[in-house]
Design a protein around this motif. Structure first.
Motif, PDB file in Angstrom:
ATOM      1  N   ILE A   1       0.831  -1.200   0.000  1.00 40.36           N
ATOM      2  CA  ILE A   1       0.000   0.000   0.000  1.00 40.36           C
ATOM      3  C   ILE A   1       0.866   1.250   0.000  1.00 40.36           C
ATOM      4  O   ILE A   1       0.629   2.200  -0.745  1.00 40.36           O
ATOM      5  CB  ILE A   1      -0.938  -0.001   1.227  1.00 40.36           C
ATOM      6  CG1 ILE A   1      -1.869  -1.218   1.183  1.00 40.36           C
ATOM      7  CG2 ILE A   1      -1.741   1.303   1.300  1.00 40.36           C
ATOM      8  CD1 ILE A   1      -2.663  -1.434   2.465  1.00 40.36           C
ATOM      9  N   ASN A   2       1.909   1.257   0.827  1.00 38.44           N
ATOM     10  CA  ASN A   2       2.773   2.427   0.999  1.00 38.44           C
ATOM     11  C   ASN A   2       4.091   2.253   0.246  1.00 38.44           C
ATOM     12  O   ASN A   2       4.478   1.129  -0.096  1.00 38.44           O
ATOM     13  CB  ASN A   2       3.070   2.634   2.483  1.00 38.44           C
ATOM     14  CG  ASN A   2       1.821   2.958   3.276  1.00 38.44           C
ATOM     15  OD1 ASN A   2       1.179   3.958   3.052  1.00 38.44           O
ATOM     16  ND2 ASN A   2       1.469   2.073   4.208  1.00 38.44           N
ATOM     17  N   PRO A   3       4.806   3.360  -0.005  1.00 38.27           N
ATOM     18  CA  PRO A   3       6.136   3.238  -0.602  1.00 38.27           C
ATOM     19  C   PRO A   3       7.022   2.326   0.243  1.00 38.27           C
ATOM     20  O   PRO A   3       7.031   2.403   1.473  1.00 38.27           O
ATOM     21  CB  PRO A   3       6.659   4.685  -0.598  1.00 38.27           C
ATOM     22  CG  PRO A   3       5.424   5.529  -0.615  1.00 38.27           C
ATOM     23  CD  PRO A   3       4.416   4.757   0.200  1.00 38.27           C
ATOM     24  N   HIS A   4       7.764   1.444  -0.409  1.00 36.34           N
ATOM     25  CA  HIS A   4       8.655   0.492   0.276  1.00 36.34           C
ATOM     26  C   HIS A   4       7.911  -0.344   1.303  1.00 36.34           C
ATOM     27  O   HIS A   4       8.480  -0.753   2.313  1.00 36.34           O
ATOM     28  CB  HIS A   4       9.825   1.219   0.937  1.00 36.34           C
ATOM     29  CG  HIS A   4      10.530   2.187   0.044  1.00 36.34           C
ATOM     30  ND1 HIS A   4      11.209   1.789  -1.092  1.00 36.34           N
ATOM     31  CD2 HIS A   4      10.640   3.549   0.087  1.00 36.34           C
ATOM     32  CE1 HIS A   4      11.717   2.852  -1.687  1.00 36.34           C
ATOM     33  NE2 HIS A   4      11.379   3.924  -1.014  1.00 36.34           N
ATOM     34  N   THR A   5       6.621  -0.599   1.039  1.00 32.16           N
ATOM     35  CA  THR A   5       5.730  -1.318   1.962  1.00 32.16           C
ATOM     36  C   THR A   5       5.823  -0.775   3.382  1.00 32.16           C
ATOM     37  O   THR A   5       5.709  -1.505   4.364  1.00 32.16           O
ATOM     38  CB  THR A   5       5.997  -2.847   1.960  1.00 32.16           C
ATOM     39  OG1 THR A   5       7.314  -3.108   2.459  1.00 32.16           O
ATOM     40  CG2 THR A   5       5.843  -3.422   0.567  1.00 32.16           C
ATOM     41  N   GLY A   6       6.017   0.539   3.480  1.00 29.68           N
ATOM     42  CA  GLY A   6       5.970   1.227   4.769  1.00 29.68           C
ATOM     43  C   GLY A   6       7.288   1.370   5.488  1.00 29.68           C
ATOM     44  O   GLY A   6       7.385   2.119   6.469  1.00 29.68           O
ATOM     45  N   ASP A   7       8.350   0.673   5.037  1.00 30.87           N
ATOM     46  CA  ASP A   7       9.655   0.748   5.731  1.00 30.87           C
ATOM     47  C   ASP A   7       9.514   0.568   7.238  1.00 30.87           C
ATOM     48  O   ASP A   7       9.919   1.412   8.041  1.00 30.87           O
ATOM     49  CB  ASP A   7      10.361   2.076   5.422  1.00 30.87           C
ATOM     50  CG  ASP A   7      11.246   1.991   4.183  1.00 30.87           C
ATOM     51  OD1 ASP A   7      11.530   0.868   3.739  1.00 30.87           O
ATOM     52  OD2 ASP A   7      11.641   3.050   3.665  1.00 30.87           O
ATOM     53  N   ASN A   8       8.894  -0.555   7.616  1.00 28.40           N
ATOM     54  CA  ASN A   8       8.709  -0.887   9.037  1.00 28.40           C
ATOM     55  C   ASN A   8       7.974   0.210   9.810  1.00 28.40           C
ATOM     56  O   ASN A   8       8.293   0.501  10.960  1.00 28.40           O
ATOM     57  CB  ASN A   8      10.057  -1.182   9.698  1.00 28.40           C
ATOM     58  CG  ASN A   8      10.730  -2.407   9.118  1.00 28.40           C
ATOM     59  OD1 ASN A   8      10.078  -3.435   8.891  1.00 28.40           O
ATOM     60  ND2 ASN A   8      12.030  -2.304   8.857  1.00 28.40           N
ATOM     61  N   GLY A   9       6.989   0.802   9.152  1.00 24.73           N
ATOM     62  CA  GLY A   9       6.148   1.788   9.812  1.00 24.73           C
ATOM     63  C   GLY A   9       6.603   3.220   9.672  1.00 24.73           C
ATOM     64  O   GLY A   9       5.889   4.146  10.075  1.00 24.73           O
ATOM     65  N   VAL A  10       7.770   3.449   9.074  1.00 26.27           N
ATOM     66  CA  VAL A  10       8.266   4.815   8.906  1.00 26.27           C
ATOM     67  C   VAL A  10       7.402   5.588   7.912  1.00 26.27           C
ATOM     68  O   VAL A  10       7.156   6.783   8.059  1.00 26.27           O
ATOM     69  CB  VAL A  10       9.737   4.808   8.439  1.00 26.27           C
ATOM     70  CG1 VAL A  10      10.223   6.232   8.156  1.00 26.27           C
ATOM     71  CG2 VAL A  10      10.612   4.145   9.482  1.00 26.27           C
ATOM     72  N   ILE A  11       6.900   4.874   6.860  1.00 22.26           N
ATOM     73  CA  ILE A  11       6.069   5.527   5.829  1.00 22.26           C
ATOM     74  C   ILE A  11       4.694   4.871   5.836  1.00 22.26           C
ATOM     75  O   ILE A  11       4.204   4.398   4.815  1.00 22.26           O
ATOM     76  CB  ILE A  11       6.710   5.400   4.426  1.00 22.26           C
ATOM     77  CG1 ILE A  11       8.214   5.652   4.468  1.00 22.26           C
ATOM     78  CG2 ILE A  11       6.061   6.393   3.452  1.00 22.26           C
ATOM     79  CD1 ILE A  11       8.918   5.418   3.145  1.00 22.26           C
ATOM     80  N   GLY A  12       4.049   4.816   6.971  1.00 25.24           N
ATOM     81  CA  GLY A  12       2.732   4.203   7.075  1.00 25.24           C
ATOM     82  C   GLY A  12       2.813   2.782   7.592  1.00 25.24           C
ATOM     83  O   GLY A  12       3.769   2.057   7.306  1.00 25.24           O
ATOM     84  N   ASP A  13       1.818   2.391   8.382  1.00 20.73           N
ATOM     85  CA  ASP A  13       1.852   1.059   8.995  1.00 20.73           C
ATOM     86  C   ASP A  13       0.823   0.094   8.427  1.00 20.73           C
ATOM     87  O   ASP A  13       0.690  -1.028   8.907  1.00 20.73           O
ATOM     88  CB  ASP A  13       1.655   1.176  10.508  1.00 20.73           C
ATOM     89  CG  ASP A  13       0.286   1.745  10.886  1.00 20.73           C
ATOM     90  OD1 ASP A  13      -0.525   2.049   9.973  1.00 20.73           O
ATOM     91  OD2 ASP A  13       0.026   1.878  12.095  1.00 20.73           O
ATOM     92  N   GLU A  14       0.082   0.510   7.387  1.00 21.52           N
ATOM     93  CA  GLU A  14      -0.998  -0.344   6.858  1.00 21.52           C
ATOM     94  C   GLU A  14      -0.501  -1.662   6.293  1.00 21.52           C
ATOM     95  O   GLU A  14      -1.185  -2.681   6.357  1.00 21.52           O
ATOM     96  CB  GLU A  14      -1.792   0.417   5.791  1.00 21.52           C
ATOM     97  CG  GLU A  14      -2.633   1.574   6.308  1.00 21.52           C
ATOM     98  CD  GLU A  14      -1.831   2.853   6.454  1.00 21.52           C
ATOM     99  OE1 GLU A  14      -2.406   3.859   6.924  1.00 21.52           O
ATOM    100  OE2 GLU A  14      -0.630   2.861   6.079  1.00 21.52           O
TER     101      GLU A  14
END
Length: 353
Positions: free
Chosen positions: A210-223
């Motif tokens: 969903i998020n760039p880099h699949t969220g980067d371990n919650g740094v760019i979103g936790d979905e």
């Protein structure tokens, strides 16, 4: 309605001011197309005769007032209306939308009643189709209401299939539309479609984050961590070969998409930009998951080209071939399912379409 070698393909005319008429005429100007199907164009003989003259195509129509009167292996035109209609090529106006919807509704009614075997839709304009009686962002949403099943927009080409978790949704609303239930439903839909419609026995499905880099371990979103990964883990426990989530930015450029039978993108442009980059002009939009078959070209009305006799019809022709192929594969699957011990499975599970 059709038989194995005589499939009846219904065609909705699309926006009359766009390129729909041109790509339909150019597709069926090649008489060899009639060896594969019997087309029925939902419009009027008057309108199609105007288009024939304008584009100087060598094509003959068989006009009918009832679908029951169609002649196999002829280009049938069902008179959905009789009145004269003014065409304004390249212009976005109410008339273009009005007659596009008249054609579409008549074609879908015939599809629901099995009077045609499959439907191929020419492009519509999402703005001028909006009325009190038709308030849908596109074909897919209307078909989801009219037909049975769970619809999924699936873009297909010879080497690539891309489905969507969310389709015509504003970017700001994407995340709130991705729920555990939606993830389960969409993956189940595409999994079953790959088996029934494309003869792939054990589908391998990749899911983009969903998020760039699949969220980067919650740094760019936790979905991706709180919603998508747990959902995919649960689906895998049920025996489906589902992989991911993958970072979308490198997935296609690296060629990783070639390792899967289908890819599910989280939102419209995440899936359609790479698909159209790799397959534009040869791609097909297939509405998977419904009890009837509908395909369309991978482009829009192209008002800038309308009436100029310059439109490329490859994608529309591919949409017709895909509809025929999917219909045959689905019929074969139904026969195998009814008589699993009697029918020798001759299907090739390496099929790409």
């Amino acid at each position: 309605m059709g038989t194995e070698d005589r499939i009846v393909v219904g065609i909705s005319i699309g926006d009359i001011n766009g390129i729909g008429s041109e790509i339909i005429l150019k597709t069926f100007e090649d008489s060899r197309m009639l060896e594969f199907c019997t087309p029925v164009i939902f419009a009027s003989v008057k309108l199609m005769s105007f288009f024939k003259k304008h584009f100087e195509t060598d094509i003959n129509f068989h006009g009918i007032d009832r679908i029951e009167d169609l002649i196999p292996k002829k280009i049938n035109v069902l008179n959905v209306w009789k009145e004269h209609v003014n065409v304004s090529f390249g212009e976005e106006n109410e008339k273009g939308g009005e007659y596009a919807i008249k054609s579409l509704k008549a074609a879908v009614a015939a599809l629901k009643e099995s009077k045609i075997d499959a439907l191929v839709t020419a492009p519509i304009n999402k703005s001028n189709i909006q009325t009190e009686g038709f308030n849908f962002p596109g074909h897919t949403d209307f078909l989801a209401q009219e037909l049975q099943g769970d619809s999924l927009m699936l873009l297909i080409s010879e080497s690539l299939r891309v489905g969507l978790l969310t389709d015509h949704v504003a970017v700001k609303d994407v995340v709130k539309n991705i729920t555990r239930e939606r993830i389960d439903n969409k993956i189940n839909t595409i999994h079953q479609s790959l088996i029934e419609d494309f003869a792939i026995e054990k589908p391998k499905i990749a899911v983009l984050g969903i998020n760039p880099h699949t969220g980067d371990n919650g740094v760019i979103g936790d979905e991706d961590d709180t919603l998508l990964r747990p959902a995919l883990d649960n689906i895998r426990k049920n025996g489906k070969m589902v992989f991911g989530p993958y970072a979308a930015d490198s997935f296609f450029g690296s060629g990783n998409y070639k390792n899967f039978d289908a890819i599910i993108a989280s939102y419209h442009d995440q899936g359609l930009i790479p698909f159209k980059t790799l397959a534009f002009g040869k791609g097909v939009n297939f509405t998977a998951g419904l009890n009837r078959i509908r395909t369309s070209p991978d482009h829009g009305t192209a008002f800038d080209l309308a009436g100029k006799n310059q439109a490329n019809f490859d994608s529309f022709r591919e949409a017709v071939f895909s509809a025929i192929s999917i219909y045959r594969t689905r019929q074969e699957y139904k026969e195998i399912s009814k008589n699993p011990m009697q029918i020798s499975r001759k299907r090739s599970y390496s099929k790409k379409k």
